[in-house]
Design a protein around this motif. Structure first.
Motif, PDB file in Angstrom:
ATOM      1  N   MET A  47      71.305   5.397  75.849  1.00  0.00           N
ATOM      2  CA  MET A  47      71.355   4.629  77.081  1.00  0.00           C
ATOM      3  C   MET A  47      72.821   4.417  77.443  1.00  0.00           C
ATOM      4  SD  MET A  47      68.450   1.779  76.083  1.00  0.00           S
ATOM      5  CE  MET A  47      68.391   1.047  77.731  1.00  0.00           C
ATOM      6  N   ALA A  48      73.085   4.270  78.726  1.00  0.00           N
ATOM      7  CA  ALA A  48      74.475   4.102  79.156  1.00  0.00           C
ATOM      8  C   ALA A  48      74.511   3.492  80.550  1.00  0.00           C
ATOM      9  CB  ALA A  48      75.197   5.452  79.157  1.00  0.00           C
ATOM     10  N   LEU A  49      75.663   2.926  80.895  1.00  0.00           N
ATOM     11  CA  LEU A  49      75.853   2.390  82.243  1.00  0.00           C
ATOM     12  C   LEU A  49      76.015   3.526  83.242  1.00  0.00           C
ATOM     13  CD1 LEU A  49      78.266  -0.678  82.252  1.00  0.00           C
ATOM     14  CD2 LEU A  49      75.795  -0.633  82.540  1.00  0.00           C
ATOM     15  N   ALA A  50      75.299   3.445  84.345  1.00  0.00           N
ATOM     16  CA  ALA A  50      75.532   4.375  85.445  1.00  0.00           C
ATOM     17  C   ALA A  50      76.967   4.200  85.943  1.00  0.00           C
ATOM     18  CB  ALA A  50      74.540   4.104  86.568  1.00  0.00           C
ATOM     19  N   GLY A  51      77.566   5.305  86.334  1.00  0.00           N
ATOM     20  CA  GLY A  51      78.956   5.257  86.776  1.00  0.00           C
ATOM     21  C   GLY A  51      79.950   5.356  85.648  1.00  0.00           C
ATOM     22  N   GLY A  52      79.465   5.426  84.416  1.00  0.00           N
ATOM     23  CA  GLY A  52      80.367   5.546  83.277  1.00  0.00           C
ATOM     24  C   GLY A  52      80.910   6.955  83.123  1.00  0.00           C
ATOM     25  N   TYR A  53      82.050   7.046  82.513  1.00  0.00           N
ATOM     26  CA  TYR A  53      82.666   8.344  82.202  1.00  0.00           C
ATOM     27  C   TYR A  53      83.073   8.309  80.741  1.00  0.00           C
ATOM     28  CZ  TYR A  53      85.944  12.216  82.013  1.00  0.00           C
ATOM     29  OH  TYR A  53      86.588  13.378  81.666  1.00  0.00           O
ATOM     30  N   HIS A  54      82.585   9.299  79.978  1.00  0.00           N
ATOM     31  CA  HIS A  54      82.847   9.318  78.540  1.00  0.00           C
ATOM     32  C   HIS A  54      83.394  10.652  78.053  1.00  0.00           C
ATOM     33  CE1 HIS A  54      80.909   5.441  78.331  1.00  0.00           C
ATOM     34  NE2 HIS A  54      79.870   5.929  78.975  1.00  0.00           N
ATOM     35  N   GLY A  55      83.794  11.524  78.964  1.00  0.00           N
ATOM     36  CA  GLY A  55      84.330  12.812  78.570  1.00  0.00           C
ATOM     37  C   GLY A  55      83.455  13.946  79.064  1.00  0.00           C
ATOM     38  N   GLU A  56      83.873  15.175  78.769  1.00  0.00           N
ATOM     39  CA  GLU A  56      83.225  16.325  79.388  1.00  0.00           C
ATOM     40  C   GLU A  56      82.704  17.359  78.403  1.00  0.00           C
ATOM     41  OE1 GLU A  56      85.466  17.555  82.933  1.00  0.00           O
ATOM     42  OE2 GLU A  56      86.298  15.515  82.898  1.00  0.00           O
ATOM     43  N   THR A  57      82.665  17.037  77.116  1.00  0.00           N
ATOM     44  CA  THR A  57      81.857  17.832  76.214  1.00  0.00           C
ATOM     45  C   THR A  57      80.399  17.467  76.465  1.00  0.00           C
ATOM     46  OG1 THR A  57      82.256  16.138  74.532  1.00  0.00           O
ATOM     47  CG2 THR A  57      83.622  18.122  74.433  1.00  0.00           C
ATOM     48  N   LEU A  58      79.460  18.294  76.020  1.00  0.00           N
ATOM     49  CA  LEU A  58      78.087  18.171  76.516  1.00  0.00           C
ATOM     50  C   LEU A  58      77.415  16.858  76.153  1.00  0.00           C
ATOM     51  CD1 LEU A  58      76.751  21.817  76.115  1.00  0.00           C
ATOM     52  CD2 LEU A  58      77.601  20.679  78.162  1.00  0.00           C
ATOM     53  N   GLY A  59      77.623  16.356  74.935  1.00  0.00           N
ATOM     54  CA  GLY A  59      77.021  15.084  74.577  1.00  0.00           C
ATOM     55  C   GLY A  59      77.600  13.945  75.385  1.00  0.00           C
ATOM     56  N   ALA A  60      78.925  13.887  75.459  1.00  0.00           N
ATOM     57  CA  ALA A  60      79.587  12.830  76.225  1.00  0.00           C
ATOM     58  C   ALA A  60      79.252  12.931  77.702  1.00  0.00           C
ATOM     59  CB  ALA A  60      81.096  12.914  76.009  1.00  0.00           C
ATOM     60  N   LEU A  61      79.131  14.148  78.209  1.00  0.00           N
ATOM     61  CA  LEU A  61      78.802  14.356  79.613  1.00  0.00           C
ATOM     62  C   LEU A  61      77.388  13.867  79.918  1.00  0.00           C
ATOM     63  CD1 LEU A  61      80.202  15.590  82.110  1.00  0.00           C
ATOM     64  CD2 LEU A  61      79.039  17.739  81.580  1.00  0.00           C
ATOM     65  N   ALA A  62      76.462  14.084  78.981  1.00  0.00           N
ATOM     66  CA  ALA A  62      75.087  13.612  79.164  1.00  0.00           C
ATOM     67  C   ALA A  62      75.039  12.095  79.232  1.00  0.00           C
ATOM     68  CB  ALA A  62      74.208  14.118  78.023  1.00  0.00           C
ATOM     69  N   ALA A  63      75.849  11.445  78.413  1.00  0.00           N
ATOM     70  CA  ALA A  63      75.876   9.982  78.407  1.00  0.00           C
ATOM     71  C   ALA A  63      76.559   9.420  79.644  1.00  0.00           C
ATOM     72  CB  ALA A  63      76.586   9.473  77.152  1.00  0.00           C
ATOM     73  N   GLY A  64      77.503  10.156  80.204  1.00  0.00           N
ATOM     74  CA  GLY A  64      78.196   9.696  81.397  1.00  0.00           C
ATOM     75  C   GLY A  64      77.244   9.594  82.574  1.00  0.00           C
ATOM     76  N   GLY A  65      77.618   8.798  83.542  1.00  0.00           N
ATOM     77  CA  GLY A  65      76.738   8.573  84.676  1.00  0.00           C
ATOM     78  C   GLY A  65      77.369   8.922  85.998  1.00  0.00           C
ATOM     79  N   MET A  66      78.154  10.016  86.036  1.00  0.00           N
ATOM     80  CA  MET A  66      78.831  10.405  87.267  1.00  0.00           C
ATOM     81  C   MET A  66      78.417  11.822  87.624  1.00  0.00           C
ATOM     82  SD  MET A  66      82.579   8.692  86.849  1.00  0.00           S
ATOM     83  CE  MET A  66      82.794   8.757  88.623  1.00  0.00           C
TER      84      MET A  66
END
Length: 450
Positions: A133-152
């Motif tokens: 789960m993650a906040l919409a609008g979040g940015y956590h990086g651009e590898t595939l796992g981090a990108l999936a968690a991101g909300g942009m």
């Protein structure tokens, strides 16, 4: 000069009109091109240059380490710079964060936290806890796992078929608050959306990811620490690990050493990078608790080891830079000497009342200028107008490096920025906004591009 380079987050066709500036050297808050022109780096070269370019103390620390050892495998070997860095970090991090896993970039630090959380629950007998789960609008990086968690969507939409599904919770938007509240006085009523998401998904969730107090790539979106406290309680209730992405917000950026301190909470994982080495060398750390660590500590035959590695994890020269950064915080009282209030006052005095400025929001030295088509209603400019980009081009011509997030120019300067430098930067920022506004009204941009 031939351009062989494909630059990040850039439409390269723009460089037909505006070629990249060739940086020759940098010192303090300034980057100098080959002709000697100075540019004020008020975005800290993507938020990582913490104490100014060419800091003499960090320079010497890296040089000393280079003479001893440039790099060594970090499995089966350890070294004193890494040990000292962990010891110093443990003394300033929120209580309970005491186990350090070294990687070489922020996205990897987030990936490690996600994988650790997943494996932790599996090894604790709860294999059903697999969702993130993650906040919409979040940015956590651009590898595939981090990108999936991101909300942009602008980063992730193209790659949806490659990404694991994540639950994105609509979080605070204090400028356009649907409850009509103010971030300084609200009780985070918007937590109700997270409460509903946890009720539906919490029992299957392994972790909740967020950027504490400040969502950077969403437009320097600042929200109440009360919201963060309530998320911590929800995570505890549903046995969901809280991953705090402090890659951008850590090391004094928000006025405190770490953004979680605003809410007085300890996450289960904290991801650090950027300012960790003062912007000198790439390095990142995933920090966690003994509770998490103990779930992996077993006989080899149990198969519980965490199998993730990076070649440059624990890089000795990066660790030496990190140690010196923490010494500087302590010995030169960096947090106490930051000119946060002065910068915010200067921007407000220069820009408040402008018809196209909806909000100037600030935390620490971070200040974001929300440009809107109509100030009273907060109606945004159409993205295709590229107002922020035009202001950035005008500012760079005047010697100020602004790299806006959409139509939101922002200041995120080195913590050592002086009042004189602030005055000059704010003056250029104001002139750039006014110049672009005038060109838009007179149609100069349209005629130029026809």
């Amino acid at each position: 000069m031939k351009d062989y380079i494909w630059h990040p987050c850039t439409q390269m066709k723009d460089h037909e009109t505006f070629p990249p500036i060739v940086a020759e050297r940098a010192k303090g808050i300034y980057i100098y091109d080959e002709a000697g022109k100075a540019y004020m780096d008020v975005i800290s070269s993507w938020w990582c240059n913490l104490l100014g370019h060419g800091n003499p103390r960090i320079n010497r620390a890296v040089e000393r380490q280079l003479e001893k050892m440039e790099h060594v495998i970090f499995a089966g070997f350890t070294h004193r710079p890494a040990e000292e860095l962990c010891e110093r970090l443990a003394a300033v991090l929120p209580a309970g964060l005491e186990k350090f896993y070294f990687v070489d970039n922020g996205s990897s630090a987030v990936e490690v936290a996600m994988k650790m959380s997943f494996q932790y629950h599996h090894q604790k007998g709860k294999p059903e806890k697999q969702k993130f789960m993650a906040l919409a609008g979040g940015y956590h990086g651009e590898t595939l796992g981090a990108l999936a968690a991101g909300g942009m969507d602008q980063y992730s939409q193209m790659f949806r078929p490659l990404l694991a599904e994540a639950v994105h919770v609509k979080g605070p938007d204090c400028y356009r608050c649907p409850y009509g509240n103010q971030r300084e006085t609200c009780q985070a009523e918007c937590i109700e959306k997270a409460e509903k998401a946890f009720a539906e998904h919490g029992r299957q969730a392994t972790a909740f990811l967020l950027e504490p107090v400040l969502q950077g790539a969403a437009g320097m979106r600042i929200y109440s620490p009360i919201y963060l406290k309530k998320i911590r309680k929800l995570c505890d209730r549903y046995e969901v690990n809280l991953i705090a992405d402090e890659i951008a917000a850590g090391f004094g950026r928000t006025g405190k050493m770490f953004a979680c301190e605003h809410a007085g909470i300890t996450p289960d994982f904290m991801c650090l990078s950027k300012g960790l080495t003062g912007g000198y060398l790439p390095m990142a750390i995933t920090v966690t608790t003994k509770r998490i660590y103990d779930a992996f500590y077993a006989d080899y035959s149990d198969g519980k080891a965490f199998l993730h590695s990076t070649t440059y994890g624990g890089h000795p020269m990066a660790c030496a830079a990190g140690v010196e950064v923490l010494k500087l915080f302590e010995e030169e009282q960096i947090l106490e000497r930051m000119e946060s209030d002065y910068l915010n006052r200067a921007l407000r005095q220069a820009l408040e009342g402008h018809p196209n400025i909806g909000e100037i929001r600030s935390i620490g030295l971070i200040n974001a200028i929300e440009l809107v088509e109509e100030g009273e209603t907060g109606r945004p400019f159409a993205p295709e107008q590229r107002i922020g980009w035009k202001i950035a081009r005008e500012a760079i011509s005047r010697g100020l490096l602004l790299r806006p997030i959409g139509n939101i120019p922002y200041f995120n300067p080195p913590l050592t920025m002086t009042r004189e430098e602030i005055d000059r930067a704010v003056e250029i920022c104001k002139l750039s906004i006014e110049t672009v506004q005038h060109k838009e009204k007179t149609g100069n941009y349209k005629r130029k591009n026809q």
